[in-house]
Scaffold this motif. Sequence first.
Motif, PDB file in Angstrom:
ATOM      1  N   HIS A  51      33.814  38.106  28.551  1.00  0.00           N
ATOM      2  CA  HIS A  51      34.863  37.974  27.053  1.00  0.00           C
ATOM      3  C   HIS A  51      34.282  36.676  26.423  1.00  0.00           C
ATOM      4  CE1 HIS A  51      36.120  40.884  30.039  1.00  0.00           C
ATOM      5  NE2 HIS A  51      36.278  42.138  29.502  1.00  0.00           N
ATOM      6  N   GLN A  52      33.514  37.091  26.051  1.00  0.00           N
ATOM      7  CA  GLN A  52      33.542  35.122  25.650  1.00  0.00           C
ATOM      8  C   GLN A  52      34.379  35.227  24.495  1.00  0.00           C
ATOM      9  OE1 GLN A  52      29.716  33.495  25.450  1.00  0.00           O
ATOM     10  NE2 GLN A  52      28.831  33.960  28.012  1.00  0.00           N
ATOM     11  N   GLY A  53      33.964  36.692  23.272  1.00  0.00           N
ATOM     12  CA  GLY A  53      34.954  35.771  22.260  1.00  0.00           C
ATOM     13  C   GLY A  53      36.424  35.528  22.070  1.00  0.00           C
ATOM     14  N   GLU A  54      36.896  36.363  23.540  1.00  0.00           N
ATOM     15  CA  GLU A  54      38.188  36.218  23.494  1.00  0.00           C
ATOM     16  C   GLU A  54      38.526  35.133  24.282  1.00  0.00           C
ATOM     17  OE1 GLU A  54      38.805  39.219  26.287  1.00  0.00           O
ATOM     18  OE2 GLU A  54      37.693  40.570  25.357  1.00  0.00           O
ATOM     19  N   GLY A  55      39.972  34.473  24.380  1.00  0.00           N
ATOM     20  CA  GLY A  55      40.418  33.042  24.745  1.00  0.00           C
ATOM     21  C   GLY A  55      41.232  33.689  26.146  1.00  0.00           C
ATOM     22  N   VAL A  56      41.267  32.910  26.798  1.00  0.00           N
ATOM     23  CA  VAL A  56      41.292  33.129  28.530  1.00  0.00           C
ATOM     24  C   VAL A  56      43.223  32.144  28.440  1.00  0.00           C
ATOM     25  CG1 VAL A  56      39.814  34.144  29.520  1.00  0.00           C
ATOM     26  CG2 VAL A  56      39.888  31.702  30.196  1.00  0.00           C
ATOM     27  N   LYS A  57      43.951  32.899  29.475  1.00  0.00           N
ATOM     28  CA  LYS A  57      44.890  32.113  29.907  1.00  0.00           C
ATOM     29  C   LYS A  57      45.069  32.720  31.519  1.00  0.00           C
ATOM     30  CE  LYS A  57      48.588  32.210  26.257  1.00  0.00           C
ATOM     31  NZ  LYS A  57      50.307  32.790  26.021  1.00  0.00           N
ATOM     32  N   ILE A  58      45.349  31.599  32.297  1.00  0.00           N
ATOM     33  CA  ILE A  58      45.597  31.260  33.724  1.00  0.00           C
ATOM     34  C   ILE A  58      46.567  32.714  33.878  1.00  0.00           C
ATOM     35  CG2 ILE A  58      46.740  30.457  35.682  1.00  0.00           C
ATOM     36  CD1 ILE A  58      46.108  27.515  34.475  1.00  0.00           C
ATOM     37  N   GLN A  59      47.588  33.164  33.684  1.00  0.00           N
ATOM     38  CA  GLN A  59      48.356  34.599  34.016  1.00  0.00           C
ATOM     39  C   GLN A  59      48.113  35.193  33.483  1.00  0.00           C
ATOM     40  OE1 GLN A  59      51.115  34.121  36.055  1.00  0.00           O
ATOM     41  NE2 GLN A  59      50.906  36.070  36.276  1.00  0.00           N
ATOM     42  N   SER A  60      47.216  35.947  32.332  1.00  0.00           N
ATOM     43  CA  SER A  60      46.558  36.758  31.538  1.00  0.00           C
ATOM     44  C   SER A  60      45.247  37.102  32.444  1.00  0.00           C
ATOM     45  CB  SER A  60      46.588  36.716  30.613  1.00  0.00           C
ATOM     46  OG  SER A  60      45.547  36.050  30.162  1.00  0.00           O
ATOM     47  N   LEU A  61      44.574  35.955  32.737  1.00  0.00           N
ATOM     48  CA  LEU A  61      43.063  36.181  33.734  1.00  0.00           C
ATOM     49  C   LEU A  61      43.657  36.433  35.334  1.00  0.00           C
ATOM     50  CD1 LEU A  61      40.678  35.975  33.641  1.00  0.00           C
ATOM     51  CD2 LEU A  61      40.654  33.587  34.008  1.00  0.00           C
ATOM     52  N   ALA A  62      44.259  35.734  36.244  1.00  0.00           N
ATOM     53  CA  ALA A  62      44.926  36.229  37.098  1.00  0.00           C
ATOM     54  C   ALA A  62      45.474  38.255  37.001  1.00  0.00           C
ATOM     55  CB  ALA A  62      46.109  35.111  37.269  1.00  0.00           C
ATOM     56  N   ASP A  63      45.986  37.971  36.324  1.00  0.00           N
ATOM     57  CA  ASP A  63      46.849  39.079  36.630  1.00  0.00           C
ATOM     58  C   ASP A  63      45.584  40.395  36.500  1.00  0.00           C
ATOM     59  OD1 ASP A  63      49.067  39.074  36.834  1.00  0.00           O
ATOM     60  OD2 ASP A  63      49.809  39.240  34.251  1.00  0.00           O
ATOM     61  N   THR A  64      44.609  39.898  35.307  1.00  0.00           N
ATOM     62  CA  THR A  64      43.445  40.738  35.313  1.00  0.00           C
ATOM     63  C   THR A  64      43.104  41.519  36.203  1.00  0.00           C
ATOM     64  OG1 THR A  64      43.336  40.973  33.013  1.00  0.00           O
ATOM     65  CG2 THR A  64      41.899  41.236  33.968  1.00  0.00           C
ATOM     66  N   LEU A  65      42.706  40.162  36.869  1.00  0.00           N
ATOM     67  CA  LEU A  65      41.515  40.014  37.711  1.00  0.00           C
ATOM     68  C   LEU A  65      42.159  40.204  39.673  1.00  0.00           C
ATOM     69  CD1 LEU A  65      39.484  37.461  37.532  1.00  0.00           C
ATOM     70  CD2 LEU A  65      38.601  39.241  37.003  1.00  0.00           C
ATOM     71  N   ASP A  66      43.474  40.424  38.946  1.00  0.00           N
ATOM     72  CA  ASP A  66      44.306  40.776  40.458  1.00  0.00           C
ATOM     73  C   ASP A  66      44.406  39.241  41.824  1.00  0.00           C
ATOM     74  OD1 ASP A  66      46.250  41.682  42.693  1.00  0.00           O
ATOM     75  OD2 ASP A  66      45.520  43.110  42.838  1.00  0.00           O
ATOM     76  N   VAL A  67      43.999  38.076  41.248  1.00  0.00           N
ATOM     77  CA  VAL A  67      44.011  37.077  42.340  1.00  0.00           C
ATOM     78  C   VAL A  67      45.091  36.170  42.071  1.00  0.00           C
ATOM     79  CG1 VAL A  67      41.326  37.329  42.285  1.00  0.00           C
ATOM     80  CG2 VAL A  67      42.918  36.103  41.261  1.00  0.00           C
ATOM     81  N   PRO A  68      45.001  35.175  43.178  1.00  0.00           N
ATOM     82  CA  PRO A  68      46.116  34.528  43.117  1.00  0.00           C
ATOM     83  C   PRO A  68      45.937  33.440  41.739  1.00  0.00           C
ATOM     84  CG  PRO A  68      45.520  34.183  45.241  1.00  0.00           C
ATOM     85  CD  PRO A  68      45.074  35.280  44.054  1.00  0.00           C
ATOM     86  N   MET A  69      47.326  32.896  41.009  1.00  0.00           N
ATOM     87  CA  MET A  69      46.757  32.579  39.677  1.00  0.00           C
ATOM     88  C   MET A  69      46.568  30.952  39.765  1.00  0.00           C
ATOM     89  SD  MET A  69      49.598  31.657  37.359  1.00  0.00           S
ATOM     90  CE  MET A  69      51.272  30.426  37.973  1.00  0.00           C
ATOM     91  N   THR A  70      47.426  30.207  40.617  1.00  0.00           N
ATOM     92  CA  THR A  70      46.514  28.792  41.268  1.00  0.00           C
ATOM     93  C   THR A  70      45.232  28.964  41.670  1.00  0.00           C
ATOM     94  OG1 THR A  70      47.233  29.571  43.756  1.00  0.00           O
ATOM     95  CG2 THR A  70      48.770  28.637  42.841  1.00  0.00           C
ATOM     96  N   GLN A  71      44.497  30.029  42.452  1.00  0.00           N
ATOM     97  CA  GLN A  71      42.971  29.931  42.635  1.00  0.00           C
ATOM     98  C   GLN A  71      42.579  29.977  41.282  1.00  0.00           C
ATOM     99  OE1 GLN A  71      41.133  31.771  45.296  1.00  0.00           O
ATOM    100  NE2 GLN A  71      42.724  32.037  46.487  1.00  0.00           N
ATOM    101  N   VAL A  72      43.294  30.713  40.519  1.00  0.00           N
ATOM    102  CA  VAL A  72      41.980  30.690  38.859  1.00  0.00           C
ATOM    103  C   VAL A  72      42.292  29.525  37.570  1.00  0.00           C
ATOM    104  CG1 VAL A  72      42.417  31.841  36.603  1.00  0.00           C
ATOM    105  CG2 VAL A  72      42.652  33.170  38.698  1.00  0.00           C
ATOM    106  N   ASN A  73      43.438  28.782  37.860  1.00  0.00           N
ATOM    107  CA  ASN A  73      43.884  27.346  37.596  1.00  0.00           C
ATOM    108  C   ASN A  73      42.989  26.435  37.914  1.00  0.00           C
ATOM    109  OD1 ASN A  73      45.419  25.252  36.318  1.00  0.00           O
ATOM    110  ND2 ASN A  73      46.766  25.197  37.800  1.00  0.00           N
ATOM    111  N   VAL A  74      43.028  26.563  39.282  1.00  0.00           N
ATOM    112  CA  VAL A  74      41.538  25.764  39.891  1.00  0.00           C
ATOM    113  C   VAL A  74      40.228  25.928  39.353  1.00  0.00           C
ATOM    114  CG1 VAL A  74      40.113  24.638  42.099  1.00  0.00           C
ATOM    115  CG2 VAL A  74      42.806  24.802  41.913  1.00  0.00           C
TER     116      VAL A  74
END
Length: 124
Positions: A51-74
């Motif tokens: 999804h290179q054309g889209e910007g990513v945010k921590i929370q929305s990426l964590a929700d989409t992937l169903d993974v912990p937000m702290t891991q996405v942040n790292v």
Amino acid sequence: MRRSLEHRDIEFRGTPGGALERTVKLPDGREYAHRCSKEVFEAVAGHIDEHQGEGVKIQSLADTLDVPMTQVNVALQLLTERGLLETHGRLGYVAPGYAKAFFEHAMTEFYVLIEGCPPEIRET
């Protein structure tokens, strides 16, 4: 209460279990650490690559992937520190020059931290 993000010492390293660990040392001497598993890092890098054309945010990426937000942040912080992602406001975008092989570059950064620098890419 918001804390200033300035004046923090941040270090990334691999753990014996094969995870990425980010340690943060605060000016007052306190420190904390968060980890990101290989599976989550791969999922984050893969999603960004697809999804290179889209910007990513921590929370929305964590929700989409169903993974912990702290891991996405790292994961996102490492990718930003290494120059693979650029931030514009609160969104992260693939940095110019990494579009063709973003996933491969991201995983190289992960493995260098986990396993150490491979001999073929060490400076002589």
